[in-house]
Design an enzyme around this catalytic site. Structure first.
Site, PDB file in Angstrom:
ATOM      1  N   ARG A  48       0.856  -1.184   0.000  1.00  0.00           N
ATOM      2  CA  ARG A  48       0.000   0.000   0.000  1.00  0.00           C
ATOM      3  C   ARG A  48       0.891   1.233   0.000  1.00  0.00           C
ATOM      4  NH1 ARG A  48       2.531   1.369   3.732  1.00  0.00           N
ATOM      5  NH2 ARG A  48       1.109   3.112   4.029  1.00  0.00           N
ATOM      6  N   ARG A  88      -7.014  -0.397  -7.142  1.00  0.00           N
ATOM      7  CA  ARG A  88      -7.194   0.689  -6.167  1.00  0.00           C
ATOM      8  C   ARG A  88      -7.510   1.954  -6.964  1.00  0.00           C
ATOM      9  NH1 ARG A  88      -4.919   0.215  -0.944  1.00  0.00           N
ATOM     10  NH2 ARG A  88      -6.365   1.883  -0.389  1.00  0.00           N
ATOM     11  N   GLN A 192      -2.159   1.640  10.112  1.00  0.00           N
ATOM     12  CA  GLN A 192      -0.847   1.784   9.472  1.00  0.00           C
ATOM     13  C   GLN A 192       0.117   2.583  10.346  1.00  0.00           C
ATOM     14  OE1 GLN A 192      -3.829   2.405   7.954  1.00  0.00           O
ATOM     15  NE2 GLN A 192      -3.721   2.030   5.752  1.00  0.00           N
ATOM     16  N   ASP A 233      -2.382  10.469  -2.008  1.00  0.00           N
ATOM     17  CA  ASP A 233      -2.651   9.471  -3.038  1.00  0.00           C
ATOM     18  C   ASP A 233      -3.044  10.114  -4.360  1.00  0.00           C
ATOM     19  OD1 ASP A 233      -3.015   6.357  -1.979  1.00  0.00           O
ATOM     20  OD2 ASP A 233      -3.007   7.862  -0.407  1.00  0.00           O
TER      21      ASP A 233
END
EC number: 5.3.1.23
Length: 346
Positions: A48, A88, A192, A233
């Site tokens: 990720r 994704r 995370q 992102d």
């Protein structure tokens, strides 16, 4: 040619990914041999972080071309491209990497195409590490001496080709002896921050204190935070930024307390095709990610859940966007366009 980083190993005929779902208690490397396995690894959070996702997708496509051998062409690879692109939807680096491979490969076919895709995937991997190191230096210039910073999610070597984006700035600042410590938010629901960021920083000997996400406001109110540093992102043409859910909350809190809010991302995360954040597709994930923690149910089984993976931070709340090319202060459309134009010229 072998290319290795903290979470991604390219061995020429297959890819190895560090299964980040198992950290910090177990170190498990998974072999990835084709595009479907690469897409599954991205979708299921084995790997990720937007840059790492792009790198993995590039290698996945190269592997598919190797399997096809003499039959490989951009036409025959379209199913693999679609599978990877669907893994994704929010991380623009994924689409950027696939589009770059297409431009690089051109009209090549067969083994020549497979070799070209592998070469460019390796280049993407190496370039990301260099970009992060440059980003770290630019970002560290923004921090006062003796700063304590807050970070969210994981933006380090595990999420990139090495060094990290937001965590890269933290690493560079620590190397300059200008950082006192880091507060890392746990980052529900995948944790995370607690599983990955704290693990990375502790391994580097950087003082880190893990806190619940809901603690950020109190820390700012008490004057314990001098900057908030996050990754991204996707960043739209006007500077609106998609990042891990909870980032928007931090930006609002930082503005209220007059604390710099810094976004770190490579140029490949900038998406000038989207005018603003309202056009970003936000991935929604399985409800059980919120209901359960490590397989244990913490909520009524049939309770409805809303589980977006990302939120949008408006550009007006961002003090600076840091890329490998420099710093965009108080981002807006004109400044983002200027930054991209400078990138193309260089």
């Amino acid at each position: 040619m072998a290319v290795n980083s903290a979470a991604i190993r390219w061995l020429g005929d297959h890819l190895q990914l560090l299964d980040q779902r198992c950290l910090p208690t177990e170190t498990l490397w998974l072999d990835i041999c084709d595009s479907q396995q690469a897409a599954d690894a991205i979708r299921n959070m084995v790997v990720r972080g937007a840059p790492a996702i792009g790198i993995t997708a590039a290698y996945g496509l190269a592997l598919e071309a190797q399997i096809m051998g003499n039959d490989a062409s951009w036409v025959t690879l379209q199913n693999a491209v679609a599978t990877l692109a669907d893994s994704r939807p929010t991380a623009v680096n994924l689409f950027w990497a696939l589009e770059r491979l297409q431009r690089y490969a051109g009209d090549l076919q067969g083994k020549a195409l497979a070799q070209a895709l592998a070469e460019d995937a390796e280049a993407i991997h190496r370039e990301d590490l260099a970009a992060n190191q440059a980003m770290g230096e630019f970002g560290a210039d923004l921090l006062p001496s003796g700063a304590t910073v807050y970070t969210h999610c994981n933006t380090g070597a595990l999420a990139t080709g090495g060094h990290g984006t937001a965590l890269g700035i933290i690493r560079s600042a620590w190397a300059r002896n200008q950082l006192t410590g880091v507060f890392a938010g746990e980052t529900r629901p995948w944790l995370q921050g607690s599983r990955l960021t704290s693990w990375e920083l502790l391994n580097d000997g950087i003082p880190v204190t893990l806190v619940a996400d809901s603690c950020a406001g109190q820390l700012m109110q008490q004057g314990k935070i001098q900057a908030v540093i996050v990754g991204a992102d996707r960043i739209t043409a006007n500077g609106d930024t998609a990042n891990k859910i909870g980032t928007y909350n931090l930006a609002v809190l930082a503005q209220h307390h007059n604390i710099p809010f810094i976004v770190a991302a490579p140029v490949s995360t900038l998406d000038p095709a989207l005018p603003n954040g309202s056009h970003i597709v936000i991935e929604e994930r399985d409800a059980n990610e919120v209901r359960n923690v490590q397989g244990k149910s913490l909520a009524p089984e049939h309770c409805p859940v809303y589980n977006p993976a990302f939120d949008i931070t408006p550009a007006q709340l961002i003090t600076a966007i840091v890329t490998e090319r420099g710093v965009v202060h108080r981002p807006d459309t004109a400044k983002i366009n200027s930054h991209l134009a400078q990138t193309k010229e260089s």
